[in-house]
Design a protein around this motif. Sequence first.
Motif, PDB file in Angstrom:
ATOM      1  N   ALA A  59       0.849  -1.189   0.000  1.00 53.80           N
ATOM      2  CA  ALA A  59       0.000   0.000   0.000  1.00 53.80           C
ATOM      3  C   ALA A  59       0.882   1.235   0.000  1.00 53.80           C
ATOM      4  O   ALA A  59       2.046   1.177   0.399  1.00 53.80           O
ATOM      5  N   VAL A  60       0.324   2.360  -0.432  1.00 51.53           N
ATOM      6  CA  VAL A  60       1.162   3.525  -0.723  1.00 51.53           C
ATOM      7  C   VAL A  60       1.992   3.988   0.477  1.00 51.53           C
ATOM      8  O   VAL A  60       3.185   4.303   0.339  1.00 51.53           O
ATOM      9  N   ALA A  61       1.416   4.032   1.670  1.00 49.26           N
ATOM     10  CA  ALA A  61       2.174   4.451   2.854  1.00 49.26           C
ATOM     11  C   ALA A  61       3.304   3.478   3.148  1.00 49.26           C
ATOM     12  O   ALA A  61       4.441   3.876   3.444  1.00 49.26           O
ATOM     13  N   LEU A  62       3.006   2.193   3.053  1.00 54.34           N
ATOM     14  CA  LEU A  62       4.011   1.163   3.272  1.00 54.34           C
ATOM     15  C   LEU A  62       5.119   1.267   2.238  1.00 54.34           C
ATOM     16  O   LEU A  62       6.312   1.174   2.568  1.00 54.34           O
ATOM     17  N   GLY A  63       4.754   1.474   0.978  1.00 53.37           N
ATOM     18  CA  GLY A  63       5.746   1.598  -0.079  1.00 53.37           C
ATOM     19  C   GLY A  63       6.685   2.768   0.135  1.00 53.37           C
ATOM     20  O   GLY A  63       7.899   2.644  -0.028  1.00 53.37           O
ATOM     21  N   ARG A  64       6.129   3.898   0.510  1.00 51.07           N
ATOM     22  CA  ARG A  64       6.974   5.078   0.756  1.00 51.07           C
ATOM     23  C   ARG A  64       7.913   4.816   1.931  1.00 51.07           C
ATOM     24  O   ARG A  64       9.091   5.189   1.879  1.00 51.07           O
ATOM     25  N   ASN A  65       7.407   4.210   2.980  1.00 54.46           N
ATOM     26  CA  ASN A  65       8.263   3.930   4.134  1.00 54.46           C
ATOM     27  C   ASN A  65       9.380   2.954   3.784  1.00 54.46           C
ATOM     28  O   ASN A  65      10.534   3.131   4.199  1.00 54.46           O
ATOM     29  N   ARG A  66       9.056   1.925   3.033  1.00 52.12           N
ATOM     30  CA  ARG A  66      10.081   0.941   2.665  1.00 52.12           C
ATOM     31  C   ARG A  66      11.125   1.558   1.741  1.00 52.12           C
ATOM     32  O   ARG A  66      12.311   1.253   1.842  1.00 52.12           O
ATOM     33  N   GLY A  67      10.674   2.406   0.829  1.00 52.34           N
ATOM     34  CA  GLY A  67      11.630   3.080  -0.030  1.00 52.34           C
ATOM     35  C   GLY A  67      12.538   4.004   0.755  1.00 52.34           C
ATOM     36  O   GLY A  67      13.762   4.013   0.575  1.00 52.34           O
ATOM     37  N   ALA A  68      11.944   4.791   1.662  1.00 50.59           N
ATOM     38  CA  ALA A  68      12.721   5.730   2.466  1.00 50.59           C
ATOM     39  C   ALA A  68      13.729   5.014   3.352  1.00 50.59           C
ATOM     40  O   ALA A  68      14.811   5.547   3.645  1.00 50.59           O
ATOM     41  N   ALA A  69      13.406   3.796   3.772  1.00 50.44           N
ATOM     42  CA  ALA A  69      14.309   3.033   4.642  1.00 50.44           C
ATOM     43  C   ALA A  69      15.620   2.696   3.949  1.00 50.44           C
ATOM     44  O   ALA A  69      16.624   2.429   4.613  1.00 50.44           O
ATOM     45  N   HIS A  70      15.628   2.729   2.613  1.00 51.37           N
ATOM     46  CA  HIS A  70      16.838   2.431   1.851  1.00 51.37           C
ATOM     47  C   HIS A  70      17.574   3.689   1.401  1.00 51.37           C
ATOM     48  O   HIS A  70      18.610   3.602   0.752  1.00 51.37           O
ATOM     49  N   ALA A  71      17.034   4.856   1.736  1.00 52.01           N
ATOM     50  CA  ALA A  71      17.659   6.120   1.330  1.00 52.01           C
ATOM     51  C   ALA A  71      18.926   6.370   2.136  1.00 52.01           C
ATOM     52  O   ALA A  71      18.974   6.105   3.342  1.00 52.01           O
ATOM     53  N   LYS A  72      19.944   6.903   1.473  1.00 53.55           N
ATOM     54  CA  LYS A  72      21.221   7.181   2.128  1.00 53.55           C
ATOM     55  C   LYS A  72      21.552   8.673   2.152  1.00 53.55           C
ATOM     56  O   LYS A  72      22.577   9.073   2.703  1.00 53.55           O
ATOM     57  N   THR A  73      20.701   9.487   1.559  1.00 56.02           N
ATOM     58  CA  THR A  73      20.956  10.923   1.494  1.00 56.02           C
ATOM     59  C   THR A  73      20.209  11.649   2.607  1.00 56.02           C
ATOM     60  O   THR A  73      19.309  11.091   3.239  1.00 56.02           O
ATOM     61  N   ASP A  74      20.570  12.906   2.818  1.00 58.87           N
ATOM     62  CA  ASP A  74      19.911  13.703   3.854  1.00 58.87           C
ATOM     63  C   ASP A  74      18.500  14.115   3.446  1.00 58.87           C
ATOM     64  O   ASP A  74      17.686  14.459   4.298  1.00 58.87           O
TER      65      ASP A  74
END
Length: 238
Positions: A59-74
């Motif tokens: 679901a969209v909220a879950l997808g955004r959270n999972r994507g953000a969890a892999h972010a390495k930038t500020d």
Amino acid sequence: MVTIVIPTRDEEQYLPQLLTSIRNQTVQPAQIIVADAQSTDQTREIARSFGATIVEGGAVALGRNRGAAHAKTDLILFLDADVVLRDQEFLEKAVGEMFEKKFGLATCDVFPLSDAHIDHFLHKAYNTYVRTCGSVFPHAPGFCMFVRRDLHEKLGGFDESVVFCEDHDYARRFRSVGTFGFLRSTKIPVSIRRLDRDGRINIAIKYLLAELHLAFLGPIRHNHFRYSFGHSSKEKVR
């Protein structure tokens, strides 16, 4: 500098336009992360062909959270697959303004990928309304949200129990951790596919009722508004 996170489900028609427009930016993101919710079309193959990282979405909220969890930038930029960065300096201008104004969370005005006067009227009305609400009753459409990664994590990300208007819930909760604002240096074009699919009057009524729910009853954790994520039907790309 910035990581772009795109939640997807069956977006083979729209995703190439967005990824091409990102590739044409004067400033390139450090990462593009596609959080895909079990697409059955060529979404994942298209994302890989542009060098994007694929993570498992939902679901969209879950997808955004999972994507953000892999972010390495500020800085993280949440986009939806049906937007297009027509301004080749979009990232350069927006990121510069984010840092200049020290925003923790920011969005910008939206305009429709449409020639219909009614669509431009509706989007202008939306822009006027959300700017009037300002930081008191903040609105940040999920299809274009810049946020500092540390503050996203401090907030706990998107509330995955919220099934509709999770982006506006996120913006309102964000007031407890950082500063929200509107970028003036650029705008974001967005498709009108949901307006075409669900009807303009139906959409207007749905969001009016959602605003009342948010104001008086709080976050929307039921599916009475019948929001669906994903666009698997063959639609005309504008």
